[in-house]
Design an enzyme around this catalytic site. Structure first.
Site, short mmCIF file in Angstrom:
data_model
loop_
_atom_site.label_atom_id
_atom_site.label_comp_id
_atom_site.label_asym_id
_atom_site.label_seq_id
_atom_site.Cartn_x
_atom_site.Cartn_y
_atom_site.Cartn_z
N LYS A 99 -0.50 4.89 4.66
CA LYS A 99 -1.31 3.75 5.66
C LYS A 99 -0.70 3.09 6.69
O LYS A 99 0.38 3.24 7.00
CB LYS A 99 -1.49 2.25 4.98
CG LYS A 99 -2.92 1.53 5.06
CD LYS A 99 -2.72 0.41 4.33
CE LYS A 99 -3.98 -0.85 4.99
NZ LYS A 99 -5.51 -0.13 5.27
N HIS A 117 0.77 -1.09 -0.25
CA HIS A 117 0.00 0.23 -0.12
C HIS A 117 1.26 1.62 0.30
O HIS A 117 2.13 1.28 0.53
CB HIS A 117 -0.51 0.03 1.38
CG HIS A 117 -2.10 -0.93 0.71
ND1 HIS A 117 -1.72 -2.09 1.29
CD2 HIS A 117 -3.73 -0.57 0.78
CE1 HIS A 117 -3.21 -2.22 0.58
NE2 HIS A 117 -4.02 -1.79 0.76
#
Length: 273
Positions: free
Chosen positions: A165, A161
């Site tokens: 995040k 990600h």
């Protein structure tokens, strides 16, 4: 939902990246006559309070002012992709006031998750760690792979990600692990291995490994490998836009209308169970 019904949807966390993408997804549903944006909520003290929601989302002015509390918004369903504590408060509000809620927040502790889901005792609640159609189809594929391959393979999950995040592994990766563990009759809390370093010894077959990558603007990538001697099977999902998650969440919001109070997930919405 009956034909001709337009669902009033409110989005909390409207000032964030996901909030604005959710607004775009609602606009697609509005073009189809299925839903409209009726509430845009940000945290108290935000400089966005009072601004035009459509303009902030890059969709053109729509006359809807951004507000700083659920009490100031009119809606049938709330979509919440914020933070665990904010979501707990919002779920409690929806339960008390009979409003349906779609939750995509991740990073809950086990206790927080149980508390959040309890709102489903009083109102329709759809919670998923990932609302994309592709990921939820992958959950079904993972069940099949785990059932067929059984205990004859090693299982590893790798996810990537963007740098912003804050939780790891991703909620989607954990859900994938839970699907596999449940299918194999294992307790994920006992067999999960979150990263390896140093002299770890030989791999134990029943473990399910997780590896996390963070960087750049990666929207979301997940690969589950079933590794045997002589071959391996990989099930991969790659998201190129948050719109995949947002459109799924809006689909879930529309689906919730008319449902009984209860705890639902995206596989219920997609009739994959």
């Amino acid at each position: 939902m009956s034909a001709g019904t337009t669902v009033n949807i409110a989005i909390t966390g409207f000032g964030g990246r996901m909030g604005r993408v959710l607004a775009e997804a609602v606009s697609f549903a509005e073009q189809e006559g299925k839903a409209k944006l009726s509430g845009a909520i940000v945290r108290p003290g935000s400089s966005l309070v009072g601004a035009d929601a459509g303009e902030v989302a890059g969709l053109g002015r729509n006359g809807l002012a951004i507000v700083d509390s659920l009490e100031k918004a009119e809606f049938d369903v709330l979509i919440d992709f914020t933070s665990p504590q904010a979501t707990l408060d919002n779920a409690a509000y929806c339960a008390e006031h009979g409003k349906a809620i779609v939750i995509g927040t991740t990073g809950f502790t086990a206790e927080e998750r149980a508390q959040m889901l309890s709102a489903g005792d009083k109102t329709p609640l759809c919670f998923a760690t990932n609302f994309s159609t592709g990921v939820n189809l992958c959950f079904n594929l993972l069940e099949t792979a785990a059932r067929v391959l059984g205990d004859d393979v090693d299982i590893e999950i790798v996810e990537a990600h963007h740098r912003h995040k804050v939780d790891a592994p991703s909620g989607t990766a954990l859900s994938m692990g839970e699907v596999i563990a449940d299918t194999l009759g294992r307790d994920l809390s006992k067999v999960a291995v979150y990263g390896r370093e140093g002299q770890t010894g030989a791999r134990e077959r029943e473990t399910i490994g997780f590896a996390t990558v963070r960087g750049g603007d990666v929207v979301g990538e997940h690969t589950v490998s079933f590794l045997a001697d002589g071959e391996r099977i990989e099930i991969t999902h790659k998201a190129s836009s948050r719109l995949a998650f947002a459109r799924g969440a809006v689909r879930a919001a529309i689906w919730l209308i008319g449902r009984d109070a209860g705890q639902y997930d995206m596989r219920d919405v997609l009739a994959l169970k």
